[in-house]
Write a protein that holds these residues in place. Structure first.
Motif, mmCIF file in Angstrom:
data_model
loop_
_atom_site.group_PDB
_atom_site.id
_atom_site.type_symbol
_atom_site.label_atom_id
_atom_site.label_comp_id
_atom_site.label_asym_id
_atom_site.label_seq_id
_atom_site.Cartn_x
_atom_site.Cartn_y
_atom_site.Cartn_z
ATOM 1 N N GLN A 16 2.539 1.933 -3.534
ATOM 2 C CA GLN A 16 1.330 2.305 -4.633
ATOM 3 C C GLN A 16 1.204 1.130 -5.264
ATOM 4 O O GLN A 16 0.708 1.315 -6.105
ATOM 5 C CB GLN A 16 2.241 3.755 -4.991
ATOM 6 C CG GLN A 16 2.065 4.706 -4.537
ATOM 7 C CD GLN A 16 2.330 6.352 -4.641
ATOM 8 O OE1 GLN A 16 2.242 6.374 -6.258
ATOM 9 N NE2 GLN A 16 2.826 6.557 -4.296
ATOM 10 N N HIS B 226 0.956 -1.350 0.314
ATOM 11 C CA HIS B 226 0.375 0.226 -0.302
ATOM 12 C C HIS B 226 0.832 0.687 -0.239
ATOM 13 O O HIS B 226 0.748 2.493 -0.951
ATOM 14 C CB HIS B 226 -1.122 0.028 0.995
ATOM 15 C CG HIS B 226 -1.886 1.023 1.106
ATOM 16 N ND1 HIS B 226 -2.872 1.611 0.617
ATOM 17 C CD2 HIS B 226 -1.068 2.783 1.905
ATOM 18 C CE1 HIS B 226 -3.449 2.147 1.097
ATOM 19 N NE2 HIS B 226 -2.188 3.276 1.586
ATOM 20 N N SER C 285 -1.666 -4.712 -2.082
ATOM 21 C CA SER C 285 -2.214 -4.926 -1.594
ATOM 22 C C SER C 285 -3.794 -5.463 -1.247
ATOM 23 O O SER C 285 -4.130 -5.771 -0.251
ATOM 24 C CB SER C 285 -1.891 -3.186 -1.025
ATOM 25 O OG SER C 285 -2.782 -2.631 -1.451
ATOM 26 N N ILE C 286 -4.516 -4.728 -2.053
ATOM 27 C CA ILE C 286 -6.026 -5.256 -2.104
ATOM 28 C C ILE C 286 -6.083 -6.981 -1.881
ATOM 29 O O ILE C 286 -6.490 -7.274 -0.807
ATOM 30 C CB ILE C 286 -6.740 -4.669 -2.307
ATOM 31 C CG1 ILE C 286 -6.194 -3.512 -2.693
ATOM 32 C CG2 ILE C 286 -8.444 -5.553 -2.782
ATOM 33 C CD1 ILE C 286 -7.706 -2.493 -3.406
ATOM 34 N N GLY D 204 -7.666 -1.483 -8.530
ATOM 35 C CA GLY D 204 -6.050 -1.158 -7.435
ATOM 36 C C GLY D 204 -6.000 0.044 -7.744
ATOM 37 O O GLY D 204 -5.346 0.797 -8.150
ATOM 38 N N LYS D 205 -6.934 0.640 -6.700
ATOM 39 C CA LYS D 205 -7.151 2.172 -6.497
ATOM 40 C C LYS D 205 -6.836 2.159 -5.014
ATOM 41 O O LYS D 205 -6.462 2.000 -4.475
ATOM 42 C CB LYS D 205 -8.724 2.892 -6.696
ATOM 43 C CG LYS D 205 -8.664 2.991 -8.224
ATOM 44 C CD LYS D 205 -10.031 3.287 -8.361
ATOM 45 C CE LYS D 205 -11.031 2.711 -10.003
ATOM 46 N NZ LYS D 205 -11.636 3.302 -10.035
ATOM 47 N N GLN D 206 -5.880 3.600 -4.427
ATOM 48 C CA GLN D 206 -5.652 4.087 -3.057
ATOM 49 C C GLN D 206 -6.705 3.974 -2.388
ATOM 50 O O GLN D 206 -6.843 3.395 -0.809
ATOM 51 C CB GLN D 206 -4.776 5.362 -3.922
ATOM 52 C CG GLN D 206 -3.859 5.602 -2.041
ATOM 53 C CD GLN D 206 -3.521 7.047 -1.948
ATOM 54 O OE1 GLN D 206 -3.961 7.880 -3.385
ATOM 55 N NE2 GLN D 206 -3.128 6.998 -0.984
ATOM 56 N N ASN E 221 -9.741 2.130 -2.590
ATOM 57 C CA ASN E 221 -10.384 1.373 -2.287
ATOM 58 C C ASN E 221 -9.365 0.367 -1.461
ATOM 59 O O ASN E 221 -9.584 -0.548 -0.640
ATOM 60 C CB ASN E 221 -10.410 0.565 -3.431
ATOM 61 C CG ASN E 221 -11.347 0.944 -4.037
ATOM 62 O OD1 ASN E 221 -12.497 1.405 -3.943
ATOM 63 N ND2 ASN E 221 -10.976 0.681 -5.376
ATOM 64 N N SER E 222 -8.061 0.962 -1.577
ATOM 65 C CA SER E 222 -7.202 0.183 -0.445
ATOM 66 C C SER E 222 -6.939 0.387 0.983
ATOM 67 O O SER E 222 -7.399 -0.201 1.857
ATOM 68 C CB SER E 222 -5.689 0.083 -0.484
ATOM 69 O OG SER E 222 -3.976 -0.220 0.001
ATOM 70 N N TYR F 261 -1.550 -1.191 -5.026
ATOM 71 C CA TYR F 261 -2.849 -1.970 -4.975
ATOM 72 C C TYR F 261 -3.162 -2.456 -5.224
ATOM 73 O O TYR F 261 -4.247 -3.579 -4.435
ATOM 74 C CB TYR F 261 -4.044 -0.095 -4.687
ATOM 75 C CG TYR F 261 -3.223 1.293 -4.152
ATOM 76 C CD1 TYR F 261 -2.719 1.367 -3.161
ATOM 77 C CD2 TYR F 261 -2.925 2.007 -5.471
ATOM 78 C CE1 TYR F 261 -1.964 2.472 -2.572
ATOM 79 C CE2 TYR F 261 -2.688 3.598 -5.176
ATOM 80 C CZ TYR F 261 -1.531 3.351 -3.662
ATOM 81 O OH TYR F 261 -1.410 4.311 -3.425
#
Length: 274
Positions: free
Chosen positions: A144, A141, A149-150, A235-237, A239-240, A146
């Motif tokens: 960046q 995360h 991370s998710i 994969g968006k900030q 959302n993470s 994402y």
């Protein structure tokens, strides 16, 4: 508002500021010869009641707003951020509001704040076996990444449930809902709607939402859509961040439940659910 939702906020925002008053009271009692200023105490506690009433109203509004904007509940939202979001809600249209609140959240939960959250997770008993995975998710995360991370954090939620409830075999949605009810449904008065109740609904409607290939995806962090390869745009900030905030409160609630059950007979209680 349910008392559990205010416990941390009360300590940081109310009890600490009133410490001088309590110190004065302690001094008066020990001396015994000095007259206690009851008028001052009554004034202080009248202020406390008014303050709590205002917090109650604010958090009722805030609960409605986060549901509408698709954010998970969390006890640790700072009061300044809460009030700023309420103010924006009252003055802004919904689409513009989403953009504004997303930016508020991203500005507040920067890398430093996320790292402090991870430090808290390090001490949570239910997470000990999964810390290497969780550290990698947070590292992704912060870098960046994402898309990494998710899907790293998402399956840990089910894994934690399986650990705490000593689940064996496949986990279907009906069984998952029963487990979630055990540590999230407050079962208090019908008109109360606590952060745990909100988390239960959020998990069902956002994480476990139904998904079928070829049909519209209705959640930005749908477990099934992401892990079954149907969602290519998750994969968006923001959302993470939503998943990290969910994970934080989810594990806090699970730790509370696990601690309570350990004091009783955990094996017998879990046997009632199986």
């Amino acid at each position: 508002m349910h008392n559990n939702d205010l416990s941390k906020l009360l300590y940081n925002k109310v009890i600490k500021p009133l410490s001088t008053t309590f110190q004065e009271l302690d001094y008066y009692i020990k001396q015994k010869l000095k007259r206690i200023d009851f008028e001052k105490l009554i004034k202080d506690f009248s202020y406390l009641k008014a303050f709590l009433d205002s917090l109650d109203d604010a958090f009722i509004k805030f609960k409605k707003i986060i549901i509408e904007l698709g954010y998970p509940p969390n006890h640790d939202y700072p009061i300044g951020l809460v009030l700023s979001i309420i103010e924006a809600y009252e003055d802004t249209g919904l689409e513009e509001l989403k953009v504004k609140v997303d930016q508020m959240m991203l500005d507040y939960y920067d890398d430093k704040e996320i790292e402090e959250m991870l430090m808290q997770w390090e001490s949570r008993a239910v997470l000990q076996n999964r810390l290497p995975i969780i550290r990698n998710a947070i590292k992704a995360h912060k870098q960046q990444m994402y898309f990494a991370s998710i899907p790293t954090l998402l399956p840990q939620l089910e894994g934690l449930i399986a650990d705490c409830f000593q689940h064996k075999g496949s986990m279907n949605s009906a069984k998952m809902k029963k487990y979630l009810e055990c540590f999230l449904k407050e079962k208090v008065t019908p008109d109360s709607y606590t952060f745990k109740d909100i988390l239960y609904d959020y998990y069902i409607q956002t994480i476990l939402v139904k998904f079928e290939h070829g049909k519209d995806i209705t959640s930005d962090i749908s477990r099934h859509a992401i892990l079954h390869g149907g969602d290519l745009n998750y994969g968006k900030q923001i959302n993470s961040l939503k998943l990290i905030l969910l994970f934080d409160f989810f594990t806090e609630c699970l730790c509370d439940w696990d601690s309570i059950i350990k004091k009783a007979s955990k094996k017998e209680h879990i046997g009632d659910i199986q």
